[in-house]
Write a protein that holds these residues in place. Structure first.
Motif, PDB file in Angstrom:
ATOM      1  N   VAL A  89      -4.824   0.492  -5.640  1.00  0.00           N
ATOM      2  CA  VAL A  89      -6.235   0.494  -5.645  1.00  0.00           C
ATOM      3  C   VAL A  89      -6.759  -0.435  -4.553  1.00  0.00           C
ATOM      4  N   THR A  90      -6.053  -0.807  -3.659  1.00  0.00           N
ATOM      5  CA  THR A  90      -6.583  -1.883  -2.789  1.00  0.00           C
ATOM      6  C   THR A  90      -7.202  -0.993  -1.659  1.00  0.00           C
ATOM      7  N   ASN A  91      -8.086  -1.845  -0.832  1.00  0.00           N
ATOM      8  CA  ASN A  91      -8.710  -1.378   0.360  1.00  0.00           C
ATOM      9  C   ASN A  91      -8.439  -2.419   1.328  1.00  0.00           C
ATOM     10  N   ALA A  92      -7.709  -1.880   2.696  1.00  0.00           N
ATOM     11  CA  ALA A  92      -7.232  -2.733   3.428  1.00  0.00           C
ATOM     12  C   ALA A  92      -8.369  -3.012   4.741  1.00  0.00           C
ATOM     13  N   PRO A  97      -5.247  -3.018  12.221  1.00  0.00           N
ATOM     14  CA  PRO A  97      -3.880  -2.117  12.207  1.00  0.00           C
ATOM     15  C   PRO A  97      -2.768  -2.711  12.920  1.00  0.00           C
ATOM     16  N   GLU A  98      -2.947  -3.506  13.911  1.00  0.00           N
ATOM     17  CA  GLU A  98      -1.560  -4.107  14.414  1.00  0.00           C
ATOM     18  C   GLU A  98      -0.737  -5.106  13.434  1.00  0.00           C
ATOM     19  N   SER A 105      -2.293   1.207   5.265  1.00  0.00           N
ATOM     20  CA  SER A 105      -2.095   0.130   4.327  1.00  0.00           C
ATOM     21  C   SER A 105      -1.089   0.430   3.418  1.00  0.00           C
ATOM     22  N   SER A 106      -1.169   1.711   2.774  1.00  0.00           N
ATOM     23  CA  SER A 106      -0.282   2.006   1.719  1.00  0.00           C
ATOM     24  C   SER A 106       1.298   1.982   1.987  1.00  0.00           C
ATOM     25  N   ALA A 182      -8.627   2.681   4.441  1.00  0.00           N
ATOM     26  CA  ALA A 182      -9.637   2.079   5.482  1.00  0.00           C
ATOM     27  C   ALA A 182      -8.464   1.707   6.621  1.00  0.00           C
ATOM     28  N   ARG A 183      -8.824   1.622   7.871  1.00  0.00           N
ATOM     29  CA  ARG A 183      -8.221   1.477   9.143  1.00  0.00           C
ATOM     30  C   ARG A 183      -8.849   0.354   9.836  1.00  0.00           C
ATOM     31  N   GLY A 184      -8.444  -0.739   9.930  1.00  0.00           N
ATOM     32  CA  GLY A 184      -9.492  -1.778  10.740  1.00  0.00           C
ATOM     33  C   GLY A 184     -10.692  -1.979  10.147  1.00  0.00           C
TER      34      GLY A 184
END
Length: 199
Positions: A89-92, A97-98, A105-106, A182-184
């Motif tokens: 359930v997390t959001n990064a 991304p690096e 993220s999963s 989320a990405r970056g």
């Protein structure tokens, strides 16, 4: 089948409300002492059981509702995650991304929680919406699920239905799952979309 929610901030409490509405028992834990959040758990309902982290992690299905940066601390709490299903359930958001090796993220969690079956889900709604009754105008609020394990996705889909939601499967973590990750500094296209499904 036993359930636990790790993390008892806004999102963890929103998930706890979903379990409480259905009278389903769920353990809740943080890295803090259970007494520190017992009053908040009691306020949600009698089926919300505060426990120490090690105790809560005995559950079959574990909802990971901590800050993304905190997941390694939880991952270290068990020598093996074999036989467990983790709901990510997390959001990064904001994590470069690096730092994740360019992977979603999963996928980073798949490596951290080695042996577990992982499903990304329940993360696209803000806590205030996730905590509301999912029955809306005769329909059911949608939760998106993605996983590289079809069996685990089906298991969490059945649980989502028990909790009153309408699960929509997006496929693998690196496929449709990207829509809810989320990405970056950018959000997946389905994050924050509050959708209701009518049968």
């Amino acid at each position: 089948m036993s359930y636990a929610i790790i993390g008892f901030g806004n999102v963890g409490q929103a998930l706890a409300k979903a379990f409480a509405r259905r009278g389903i028992e769920v353990s809740v834990a943080t890295t803090r002492d259970p007494e520190s959040f017992a009053p908040a758990a009691a306020a949600i309902g009698p089926t919300i059981i505060p426990k120490k982290l090690a105790e809560a992690l005995k559950a079959d299905i574990v909802f990971l509702a901590v800050r993304f940066e905190s997941h390694p601390d939880v991952a270290k709490a068990l020598p093996t995650w074999k036989g467990k299903t983790i709901v990510d359930v997390t959001n990064a958001y904001g994590v470069p991304p690096e730092k994740l090796g360019g992977e979603p993220s999963s996928r980073a969690l798949v490596h951290a929680f080695a042996g577990a079956r992982l499903v990304k889900g329940f993360n696209h709604l803000v806590a205030g919406v996730l905590g509301q009754d999912p029955a809306v105008h005769g329909g059911k609020r949608v939760v998106f699920l993605s996983s590289d394990d079809d069996g685990a996705a089906a298991e969490i889909g059945a649980l989502a239905e028990n909790l009153g939601f309408s699960p929509v499967r997006l496929g693998g973590l690196s496929e449709g799952g990207l829509l809810v990750q989320a990405r970056g500094n950018s959000w997946g296209q389905l994050i924050f979309k509050d959708l209701v499904k009518f049968d």
